[in-house]
Design an enzyme around this catalytic site. Structure first.
Site, PDB file in Angstrom:
ATOM      1  N   GLU A  12     119.621  -3.046 -33.245  1.00 25.54           N
ATOM      2  CA  GLU A  12     118.876  -3.779 -32.225  1.00 25.54           C
ATOM      3  C   GLU A  12     117.363  -3.642 -32.412  1.00 25.54           C
ATOM      4  O   GLU A  12     116.620  -4.596 -32.224  1.00 25.54           O
ATOM      5  CB  GLU A  12     119.289  -3.259 -30.841  1.00 25.54           C
ATOM      6  N   ASP A  56     115.380   4.259 -25.646  1.00 27.02           N
ATOM      7  CA  ASP A  56     116.443   3.319 -25.984  1.00 27.02           C
ATOM      8  C   ASP A  56     116.549   3.040 -27.472  1.00 27.02           C
ATOM      9  O   ASP A  56     116.113   1.983 -27.927  1.00 27.02           O
ATOM     10  CB  ASP A  56     116.191   2.001 -25.221  1.00 27.02           C
ATOM     11  N   GLU A  77     120.104  -1.183 -15.333  1.00 28.63           N
ATOM     12  CA  GLU A  77     119.832  -2.564 -15.723  1.00 28.63           C
ATOM     13  C   GLU A  77     120.649  -3.545 -14.894  1.00 28.63           C
ATOM     14  O   GLU A  77     121.229  -4.502 -15.411  1.00 28.63           O
ATOM     15  CB  GLU A  77     120.105  -2.758 -17.218  1.00 28.63           C
TER      16      GLU A  77
HETATM   17  C1  BDP Z   1     119.697  -1.773 -24.474  1.00 32.65           C
HETATM   18  C2  BDP Z   1     120.115  -3.154 -24.818  1.00 32.65           C
HETATM   19  C3  BDP Z   1     121.008  -3.776 -23.801  1.00 32.65           C
HETATM   20  C4  BDP Z   1     122.135  -2.832 -23.471  1.00 32.65           C
HETATM   21  C5  BDP Z   1     121.565  -1.508 -23.017  1.00 32.65           C
HETATM   22  C6  BDP Z   1     122.617  -0.445 -22.776  1.00 32.65           C
HETATM   23  O1  BDP Z   1     118.963  -3.948 -24.988  1.00 32.65           O
HETATM   24  O2  BDP Z   1     121.467  -4.987 -24.335  1.00 32.65           O
HETATM   25  O3  BDP Z   1     122.954  -3.356 -22.496  1.00 32.65           O
HETATM   26  O4  BDP Z   1     120.728  -0.988 -23.995  1.00 32.65           O
HETATM   27  O5  BDP Z   1     122.724   0.432 -23.618  1.00 32.65           O
HETATM   28  O6  BDP Z   1     119.342  -1.177 -25.673  1.00 32.65           O
HETATM   29  O7  BDP Z   1     123.301  -0.468 -21.774  1.00 32.65           O
END
Ligand code: BDP
Length: 716
Positions: free
Chosen positions: A409, A381, A307
């Site tokens: 989340e 996720d 990301e």
């Molecule tokens: C996702 C989230 C994000 C996190 C990412 C992570 O949306 O905000 O930074 O995972 O785990 O679920 O690094």
């Protein structure tokens, strides 16, 4: 007259002073109500023999004396030796010599470094209770365990308890930023008051440590995985050290997230290449500096090349190069590195579910001995339901730590009542077949399957500065349950729910039964009204609030919903079988075979692995489309059941928390209907089939739902 008025005013106000706000979590030492229990407890606590020379023992003694005073309504006299029956003896054989003759060293050895023993025995014809361990921290855990017995009003006349953790690193992961916002945090701002640290120590830090220690959590990563290099600066390290000082007596080590590009941002180097000598030297010096301030610093947690975060791949290196470089820096001090496997890249034109395995599996055996790979429970996720991550069981030469998410989340933020332990349990009990039947995920992460000593479980924290810590009163249960499962990954979620309710609300048997049924229903209800039958990633764009199955055409395909559900005129679901992305090939043959066959694939994972015709016959006899409608409605109906069951609890618990949960359940009901209506209307465009008769009509048009915007949804 004035005096009377003052008294009336005082009495009136004192009601409010006593108002329940949930701050005490499960550590409520309220007077034992059952008179016969109280009598036996008092008799079994006639005097205390507890020399406390270390900070940890002093913390344990404070907890025990406070706890007993609250529970038994009396202060317990302190003695040097046993003078009468009912003495409580607390310590290690080193801190309390008397214990040497009472508990065999063999027995003590068997509970290891953090375990404890609670034993009732006769000494010179006197009945005494011993709380002992090999270490001071074991004693603290024993004290919490003893207090819990009294809180739950269990029998303590004949105790023989030996307990020890199955996992060595039991960690909270805070996604807390230095400006006190919390990524995906729904309970206010960060607990860490960086601005006023290190000079101002908020009393909450100690209560946070107490709560964690009471469930065996022994580490905390203070900062967000999307890391800020500033935390590694001299100024911030002083603040970190101040927190570490508060947590240390409670056996809690601090860890930090390491931003991979910190050598450039803080050190002004030209590169962060893990094989560069200057970079290595920078991290070594940084580690030395950290350990000079925090001698028991736990180590680093790293999110790299995921990301948009920087990582070794920016320099043509791999995850092992990056992890090992950091591992070398902390290794002389006994530190560890937790390197996350949550990696995926839009530029990799394959199923996102496959990427972590593809990148990490080939590196098995290449990591230094103080590295753990931290793997999310599922391959996408933290969705309401995911099959277990294929990396579990696939990297036998590398310790894999579990990463669960407590912050909701994808399960309704801190608004929906979602008891997550059944979800954690489901993953832990999943069979990887890595070494034949019975190779559960729990056995992978507790090290028994592949003989690892370094073991870990991490929980992404749901804690903020809300007065009750977690926003929803029931979200406290997820913190509690995470601790319990990290101590014993084979523990039962039903049992944990019952314990938590008794400790947190009431021991009233009817209440516990009802509230537990709500908790046990909650996660499946959410799966049903959000993402039934293996659907996933249908939430609103970016903030993840509410339904958004229509999300498409964004800069990253793997951040859209259509990428995952693939609804079309034929059917719905992601084909991950050999005729599709073949993500199933990453599982052991037994697992693959079961999931690959549409007839043996459990229906809860159906659309995760298969693209299925709308007319496919389900086990219920309904078509897939009818089943989808059924599940969405069932989810909403179950929230109704949760509401009506909760309403029956009026008067059985305090008014404040009763009303708070009631209001939140009403919002949950509204949002469950919103999810159902929006998703059913959206998918109906593809199925082109009528919603079976008998279900309520959607309140609005699809267009209405698609137009909703939430610029200020929390947690971003
Ligand atoms: C996702 C989230 C994000 C996190 C990412 C992570 O949306 O905000 O930074 O995972 O785990 O679920 O690094």
């Amino acid at each position: 007259m004035k005096k009377i008025v003052a008294l009336v005013v005082f009495l009136f106000l004192s009601q409010f002073l006593k108002a329940e706000n949930g701050y005490d979590l499960w550590l409520r030492y309220h007077p034992v109500k059952n008179p016969s229990k109280l009598k036996t407890y008092r008799a079994a606590a006639s005097e205390l023999i507890f020399p406390a020379s270390s900070e940890t023992l002093r913390a344990a003694k404070f907890e025990l004396t406070q706890g007993l005073r609250g529970l038994l309504g009396m202060s317990i006299p302190e003695k040097q030796t046993i003078s009468k029956p009912g003495a409580i003896l607390v310590g290690t054989p080193v801190t309390l010599g008397l214990l040497k003759g009472l508990i065999s060293s063999e027995k003590l050895r068997s509970v290891g470094r953090e375990g404890y023993i609670i034993q009732t025995l006769n000494h010179n014809q006197k009945r005494v209770t011993v709380i002992t361990a090999n270490t001071d921290i074991g004693v603290l855990y024993g004290v919490f365990s003893y207090l819990k017995l009294l809180q739950m009003e269990e029998t303590v006349a004949n105790l023989s308890i030996e307990d020890k953790p199955s996992i060595s690193h039991r960690l909270l992961n805070h996604w807390d930023n230095l400006d006190r916002t919390v990524e995906r945090g729904y309970a206010g701002f960060s607990l860490w008051d960086w601005h006023r640290l290190p000079d101002y120590i908020d009393p909450r830090y100690k209560d946070y440590a107490r709560a964690n220690a009471s469930v065996g959590i022994n580490g905390t990563v203070l900062t967000n995985v999307n890391a800020n290099a500033l935390i590694l600066s001299k100024e911030y390290l002083a603040k970190v050290a101040a927190l570490a000082n508060v947590f240390r007596p409670y056996g809690i080590k601090v860890y930090l997230t390491a931003r991979f590009s910190a050598p450039i941002e803080l050190g002004k180097l030209k590169t962060a290449d893990p094989l560069d000598t200057n970079v290595k030297a920078w991290w070594k010096a940084k580690a030395d500096e950290i350990y000079s301030l925090v001698p028991d610093f736990g180590g680093f947690l790293v999110k790299a090349n995921s990301e948009g975060q920087p990582g070794p791949q920016n320099y043509g290196r791999n995850h092992a190069d990056g992890a090992n470089m950091l591992a070398e820096a902390v290794q002389p001090h006994g530190g560890i590195v937790m390197w996350r496997a949550f990696v995926y890249d839009n530029k990799v034109p394959d199923d996102r579910a496959k990427q972590a395995y593809n990148e990490f599996k080939p590196l098995d055996g290449q990591f230094k001995s103080n590295v753990m790979i931290q793997v999310k429970n599922g391959a996408i996720d933290f969705q309401p339901r995911e099959p277990f991550h294929p990396l579990f069981g696939a990297m036998p030469k590398t310790p894999l730590a579990m990463e669960f998410q407590m912050t909701q989340e994808y399960l309704g933020f801190a608004t929906h009542l979602a008891y997550l332990a059944p979800m954690f349990e489901e993953t832990l009990k999943s069979d990887t077949y890595a070494q034949g039947a019975g190779s559960t995920v729990a056995k992978v992460i507790d090290g028994t399957l592949e003989s690892h000593i370094l073991t870990g479980m991490a929980g992404v924290s749901n804690i903020g500065n809300d007065i009750n810590w977690t926003g929803h009163p029931f979200a406290q249960a997820n913190w509690y349950a995470f601790g319990r499962l990290s101590w014993n990954p084979e523990a039962s979620s039903v049992k944990i729910a019952g314990d938590w309710l008794k400790l947190t609300f009431s021991k009233d048997a009817g209440f516990v039964e009802d509230a537990r049924s709500i908790m046990m229903l909650s996660r499946e209800a959410i799966v049903n009204y959000m993402t039934p039958l293996g659907l996933h990633h249908l939430m609103g764009w970016s903030h993840h609030y509410g339904p958004g199955p229509w999300i498409k055409d964004k800069e990253r395909a793997d951040w859209t919903s259509v990428y995952y559900h693939k609804a079309d005129s034929f059917g719905i679901g992601f084909n991950r079988t050999s005729s599709g992305s073949n993500a199933l090939s990453q599982y052991a043959p037994e697992v693959k075979a079961k999931f690959e066959n549409i007839n043996t694939c459990p229906e809860e994972y159906l659309l995760w692995f298969h693209h299925v015709s709308w007319d496919h016959k389900m086990k219920s006899g309904r078509t897939l489309w009818e089943e989808l409608c059924y599940k969405y409605n069932k989810g909403v109906d179950d929230v109704k059941v949760m509401q009506s069951t909760w309403n029956l609890q009026k008067g059985k618990i305090d008014k404040e928390r009763f009303e708070q949960v009631k209001s939140l359940l009403a919002i949950q009901f509204k949002e469950a209907q919103w999810w159902r209506d929006a998703c059913v209307l959206y998918f109906q465009q593809f199925s082109k089939r009528p919603v079976p008769a008998g279900y309520p009509k959607p309140a609005h048009s699809l267009e209405y739902y698609q137009k909703l915007e939430f610029p200020y949804a929390p947690g971003i």
